[in-house]
Every structure is written in C-alpha cells, then in structure tokens.
Design an enzyme around this catalytic site. Structure first.
Site, PDB file in Angstrom:
ATOM      1  CG  HIS A 118      -2.099   1.250   1.701  1.00 27.63           C
ATOM      2  ND1 HIS A 118      -1.613   2.476   1.720  1.00 27.63           N
ATOM      3  CD2 HIS A 118      -3.576   0.633   0.952  1.00 27.63           C
ATOM      4  CE1 HIS A 118      -3.124   2.677   1.983  1.00 27.63           C
ATOM      5  NE2 HIS A 118      -4.105   1.824   1.574  1.00 27.63           N
ATOM      6  CG  ASP A 191       0.085  -2.627   6.040  1.00 32.30           C
ATOM      7  OD1 ASP A 191      -0.382  -2.305   7.260  1.00 32.30           O
ATOM      8  OD2 ASP A 191       0.420  -1.468   5.161  1.00 32.30           O
ATOM      9  CD  GLN A 194      -6.507  -4.520   4.599  1.00 28.35           C
ATOM     10  OE1 GLN A 194      -7.769  -5.144   4.290  1.00 28.35           O
ATOM     11  NE2 GLN A 194      -7.128  -3.198   4.147  1.00 28.35           N
ATOM     12  CE  LYS A 217      -7.234  -0.150   6.553  1.00 32.54           C
ATOM     13  NZ  LYS A 217      -8.360   0.157   4.797  1.00 32.54           N
ATOM     14  CB  CYS A 354      -3.705   3.733  -1.679  1.00 34.89           C
ATOM     15  SG  CYS A 354      -4.923   4.646  -1.452  1.00 34.89           S
TER      16      CYS A 354
HETATM   17  C1  LIG Z   1      -2.693  -2.738   3.747  1.00 32.60           C
HETATM   18  C2  LIG Z   1      -2.881  -0.813   4.481  1.00 32.60           C
HETATM   19  N1  LIG Z   1      -2.209  -0.533   4.576  1.00 32.60           N
HETATM   20  C3  LIG Z   1      -1.774   1.117   5.206  1.00 32.60           C
HETATM   21  C4  LIG Z   1      -3.137   1.379   5.606  1.00 32.60           C
HETATM   22  C5  LIG Z   1      -3.491   2.238   5.500  1.00 32.60           C
HETATM   23  O1  LIG Z   1      -5.385   2.630   6.460  1.00 32.60           O
HETATM   24  P1  LIG Z   1      -4.948   3.673   6.906  1.00 32.60           P
HETATM   25  O2  LIG Z   1      -5.701   4.597   5.864  1.00 32.60           O
HETATM   26  O3  LIG Z   1      -6.382   3.622   7.500  1.00 32.60           O
HETATM   27  O4  LIG Z   1      -3.904   4.863   7.750  1.00 32.60           O
HETATM   28  C6  LIG Z   1      -4.706   0.755   4.577  1.00 32.60           C
HETATM   29  C7  LIG Z   1      -5.118   0.902   4.249  1.00 32.60           C
HETATM   30  O5  LIG Z   1      -6.630   0.782   3.079  1.00 32.60           O
HETATM   31  C8  LIG Z   1      -4.079  -0.697   3.845  1.00 32.60           C
HETATM   32  O6  LIG Z   1      -4.963  -1.428   3.576  1.00 32.60           O
END
Ligand SMILES: Cc1ncc(COP(=O)(O)O)c(C=O)c1O
Length: 397
Positions: A118, A191, A194, A217, A354
């Site tokens: 991401h 990270d 998910q 999430k 993203c």
């Molecule tokens: C794998 C992953 N990393 C990071 C993020 C970023 O999360 P946030 O926008 O809640 O900071 C997301 C959000 O879609 C994600 O799916």
C-alpha cells in the site's frame, strides 16, 4: 482439507450492524462497518463519561485515564503485546510514518519493501530519505520470499511488508520474513491493516519488531491506530512530535521527555477513539478471530468459484486469500463495474487501491475488489454475481 467452519450465527452478527440494512457491503478492506456495541461505547463515552486524560485531578478524568490506558492494554494484547509497547497514532499510515521518521538509520539507508505494498508503506520511507528496494511477487501474487532472501543485505535498516495484501489478500509467512530480515541485522515492520481484522496475530511468535494497524478496519472508529514496537526499540527512538503530555520537564534551555509510549503521543489524544477501539477489540474477541478467519476464508472460496464460473471474469491473487477478492470483467473498466454494482445495491471498491506499483505488476490500471467481514454472507456473493452478470449484459449491448 476440511471445509472451514462458518460463523454459526451469521445473521445475528449481521443484525448487529445498523448501517448495512438492505445493502451488500463488500468494502470492508477500505473501512469496516461498526457493530452496535462499538457505536454504544462511543456514545456513552461522549454522553456520560467524557473528560480529558492524564491531566485532570478530578475523579471523572482519572476514570477516563484508566479507560484510555485499558484500551491501550487491550489493543496491544490483541496482537500479543504489552501495554507499554503500544503507541496510539491516527492510523496505520501515521504509525509507519512515525517509524520511518524516527528510526535512526545507523549507516543503513535502505528499506526492503515488496511490489504489493500500500502507498502507506512506500511513501513514508521515501519521504524519510530511505532508498527503496522492492521484492517481486510470485505468479500467485505472494511476496517472493526466496527473492527477498537474496535481496536483503547489511545496507537495509528495515524490511517492511504487508502482513496481508489489501488488493490480493495474500498472506505472508511472517516467521520467514522475520528470519530473513534478522539474518542481516535489519528490523521487520509488518503492516497489519488487513490482517488484524481477519486472523489471530501474535507479534512474539511472528518475530516482528514493529506492527501497525488501524482501528477503523477492525470495526472501530476512524482517527486512531496503533504502532506496536519492541520495548527496547521504542526506548531508543526520539520523540517525533512535541507538545503536551509527552514531556517530563520543559525549560527554554532544555526539555526532557517521558518514557514510551507517552513520549510519542503529543497533545490531547483521541480518548473516545481509544474507547471505541477497545469495544471493537472486545467485539472481535467475543466472536473469535479464528472463527472470523474461517468464515471469511469460506466466503472467499465461494466467491472465487462463483466469479470464475462467469465467462470473461479475471480473478487476481491466490486461491487462499484472506477475505479479499480482486477481479476485472474483460473489456470493462473497474469503475464501470463498481458503478453498475452500486445500482444493484452492492458496494465494492474499484481503482488502484493505493497500490499503483501492484497495478503495474498486474498490468491493469485498476481492479474491482470485494472484501468480506464477519457480517458478510452468501447473499452478498449472490448479489455480487447477479451484478457482474448485469455488467456483462450492459457491455455486450
Ligand atoms: C495494507 C494497508 N496498509 C495501510 C493502509 C492505510 O491505512 P489508514 O488509511 O487507516 O492509515 C491501508 C488502508 O487501506 C491498507 O489496506
């Protein structure tokens, strides 16, 4: 392999979500809907218990401080951590920015990422001045850990991978990722955005050094997230934002700081966000993350089979993906697919998610993505399939 068990009472789980009545919400990977228990906890915190934390000497403030710290303990215990190892942030994005900005490079100016990250796990490293190397993917869409093993070197300060891909649902072998990072003296950041809503996580068993996730999430509120870090690492990191609540003593000549995690939480925190997150943690624990994982895994299998039976649908990612199915209808832009699905009462995400480097790897500008949650059921998949058939009808006219 035996078919995984479903959550028995999918209907009653669904009934706990007031915002998805008569709606097939398949965009939980973007943000999860909120169960009534979380909504109630937030409402009560504002309407009955509200006060600031860490400052007031009056009883309500002391009670609120205890609730805030209990939320920290719960958010950390959920992933196998101790209370003092968890820093509240605005979300996973801020958590990764925080590590990228604060971690001393110690002569190692490179970070090893993967092709499926991401943007939140790419851009912060670039902004912090790290040189980026990206591990390729296997044909199935897994991070290629054989390649990673070849690529990691003493020049890498950090290896930072998604525990679960937000586009493909691929799950990484975290233990192996930790071993390969540590073999060259690099740290492993996962990270977990998910993964945390979809499966049991234990940072100790995985051997992670940092773990980031977002409350929204995990059926919790927006505006709050978590950075778990090994105690001695957090202790070695300097503050990154200054202000109230993080200091020991301030003079114009010199300021000293509190120990972690307070050192990294400048300003009035998102008190009610933490309380909402605590309610969300309780909610998933009551259901059990093992059961949620089995439930989503069964839905993924059902969804992939149903979509595969439609001519001209391309599926992405591994068969055993975690709660996420990306697809395209041949000759149709994902935005058109999602718009027609919306007319049919089905919410899916469409776009690059993203993850533009991953789209480059897939060779498409965008995909449509159906993502499941504890409240999802077969009726959502049936509605999705009817909607995709409608997409095909409209585009064949
Ligand atoms: C794998 C992953 N990393 C990071 C993020 C970023 O999360 P946030 O926008 O809640 O900071 C997301 C959000 O879609 C994600 O799916």
């Amino acid at each position: 392999m035996n078919a995984p068990a479903r959550i028995n009472s999918a209907l009653s789980v669904r009934d706990q979500f007031p915002a998805i009545v008569n709606w097939h919400y398949l965009d939980s990977a973007a943000t999860a809907q909120k169960p009534q228990a979380v909504i109630d906890a937030i409402t009560e915190a504002y309407s009955r218990d509200y006060a600031t934390v860490h400052r007031g000497v009056y009883e309500r403030s002391a009670t609120m401080t205890a609730s805030y710290e209990a939320a920290r303990a719960a958010a950390s215990a959920l992933i196998g951590g101790k209370p003092e190892e968890l820093v509240f942030t605005r979300g996973a994005t801020e958590a990764i920015n925080f590590v990228a900005r604060t971690l001393p490079k110690e002569g190692r100016g490179r970070v090893l990422l993967s092709q499926l990250e991401h943007h939140s796990n790419i851009v912060p490293w670039q902004l912090a001045g790290f040189e980026v190397d990206a591990v390729p993917l296997t044909i199935e869409g897994q991070i290629d850990l054989d390649a990673a093993e070849q690529m990691v070197s003493e020049r890498h300060r950090v290896v930072a991978f998604a525990h679960v891909s937000n586009v493909l649902g691929s799950i990484i072998d975290t233990k192996r990722a930790a071993e390969l990072a540590h073999s060259k003296g690099a740290l492993l950041l996962l990270d977990g955005c998910q993964a945390v809503p979809r499966m049991p996580v234990d940072v100790g068993t995985m051997g992670a050094d940092f773990y980031a996730y977002s409350a929204h999430k995990l059926y919790g509120p927006t505006g709050i997230g978590c950075l778990w870090g090994r105690g001695e690492l957090l202790a070695s990191m300097p503050p990154w934002q200054g202000g109230g609540s993080m200091i020991d003593r301030v003079t114009f000549e010199k300021t000293t700081f509190l120990d972690p995690p307070a050192r990294f939480e400048a300003g009035t925190p998102h008190v009610v966000g933490a309380i909402g997150l605590h309610a969300a943690v309780n909610w998933v624990e009551k259901l059990s993350l093992d059961a949620i994982q089995a439930h989503e895994c069964a839905l993924v299998a059902e969804c992939r089979e149903a979509l595969r039976s439609i001519d001209g649908v391309t599926l992405y990612g591994p068969e055993d993906s975690a709660g996420i199915v990306s697809f395209n209808v041949d000759g149709v832009h994902a935005h058109d697919t999602a718009t027609i699905l919306d007319d049919a009462g089905v919410a899916v995400r469409a776009g690059h998610h993203c993850a533009q480097p991953l789209m480059d790897w897939l060779g498409v500008p965008a995909t449509a993505r159906a993502s499941f949650a504890a409240h999802s059921d077969s009726s959502d998949i049936q509605a999705l399939v009817r909607g995709v058939e409608q997409v095909k009808r409209i585009f064949s006219e």
